[in-house]
Write an enzyme that holds these catalytic residues in place. Structure first.
Site, short mmCIF file in Angstrom:
data_model
loop_
_atom_site.label_atom_id
_atom_site.label_comp_id
_atom_site.label_asym_id
_atom_site.label_seq_id
_atom_site.Cartn_x
_atom_site.Cartn_y
_atom_site.Cartn_z
N HIS A 22 68.57 56.27 -45.73
CA HIS A 22 67.91 57.66 -45.68
C HIS A 22 68.07 58.14 -44.34
CE1 HIS A 22 66.07 57.26 -49.69
NE2 HIS A 22 65.74 56.13 -49.39
N CYS A 76 66.48 52.44 -56.14
CA CYS A 76 65.98 52.07 -54.81
C CYS A 76 65.70 50.67 -54.44
CB CYS A 76 64.54 52.88 -54.42
SG CYS A 76 64.77 54.48 -54.29
N ASP A 110 65.63 53.20 -35.89
CA ASP A 110 66.96 54.02 -36.14
C ASP A 110 68.18 52.89 -36.23
OD1 ASP A 110 68.46 56.31 -36.27
OD2 ASP A 110 69.08 56.11 -34.35
N HIS A 111 68.88 53.23 -37.34
CA HIS A 111 70.09 52.39 -37.64
C HIS A 111 69.69 50.80 -37.79
CE1 HIS A 111 72.09 55.89 -36.43
NE2 HIS A 111 73.04 55.56 -37.30
N HIS A 117 66.75 50.39 -46.52
CA HIS A 117 65.59 49.57 -47.13
C HIS A 117 65.92 49.37 -48.55
CE1 HIS A 117 63.18 53.19 -48.58
NE2 HIS A 117 64.26 53.33 -48.85
N HIS A 123 69.94 50.54 -49.58
CA HIS A 123 70.18 51.82 -49.55
C HIS A 123 69.66 52.54 -48.10
CE1 HIS A 123 66.52 52.34 -51.41
NE2 HIS A 123 66.47 53.72 -51.04
N GLU A 172 61.79 61.37 -46.90
CA GLU A 172 62.61 60.54 -46.94
C GLU A 172 64.04 61.40 -47.64
OE1 GLU A 172 61.97 56.21 -48.77
OE2 GLU A 172 61.81 57.50 -50.50
#
Length: 134
Positions: free
Chosen positions: A40, A32, A78-79, A13, A38, A123
């Protein structure tokens, strides 16, 4: 009684406010706000609370909860890039706080109404948020 299911998902995100300059976004969100995004490794704890069923001994079947989380959260996020790939964040900055609210809303609709729901989202190993619908 409360029971919990822990699941993980990985997502990218960028935190930024459209209409702000890059300098303003960097001053508020720091690294961020990297324009290249980037990622998490999120840890999601899903807590349900209710009475213990006298027949099954369960508050809620954790196998069923696992499948609900995978269907509503893992398969969706996810991903993925939360900013670009997920319509749930259109018009929302995908902060941990907003991600937790989105997840709570997705899970709430799939659970029996008599159960209380809260989600706790990590996170990083140092940053957690928790949301229970209020």
């Amino acid at each position: 009684m409360k029971v919990c299911r822990r699941e993980t998902f990985n997502a990218a995100h960028r935190l930024f406010v459209e209409g702000w300059t890059d300098e303003k976004n960097r001053s508020v969100f720091g690294k961020c706000s990297n324009p290249n995004y980037h990622g998490h490794n999120y840890i999601l704890e899903t807590w349900v609370e209710g009475a213990i069923d006298p027949l099954t001994g369960y508050v809620f079947d954790l196998g069923e909860l696992k499948e609900i989380i995978r269907r509503e959260v893992s398969h969706r996020f996810d991903h993925r890039n939360l900013n670009l790939d997920c319509p749930e964040f259109e018009g929302k900055n995908p902060t941990a706080e907003n991600i937790a609210v989105v997840i709570w809303n997705l899970l709430r609709k799939s659970l029996p109404e008599h159960l209380k729901l809260s989600v706790r989202l990590s996170e990083t190993e140092n940053n957690w948020v928790e949301y229970d619908g209020h």
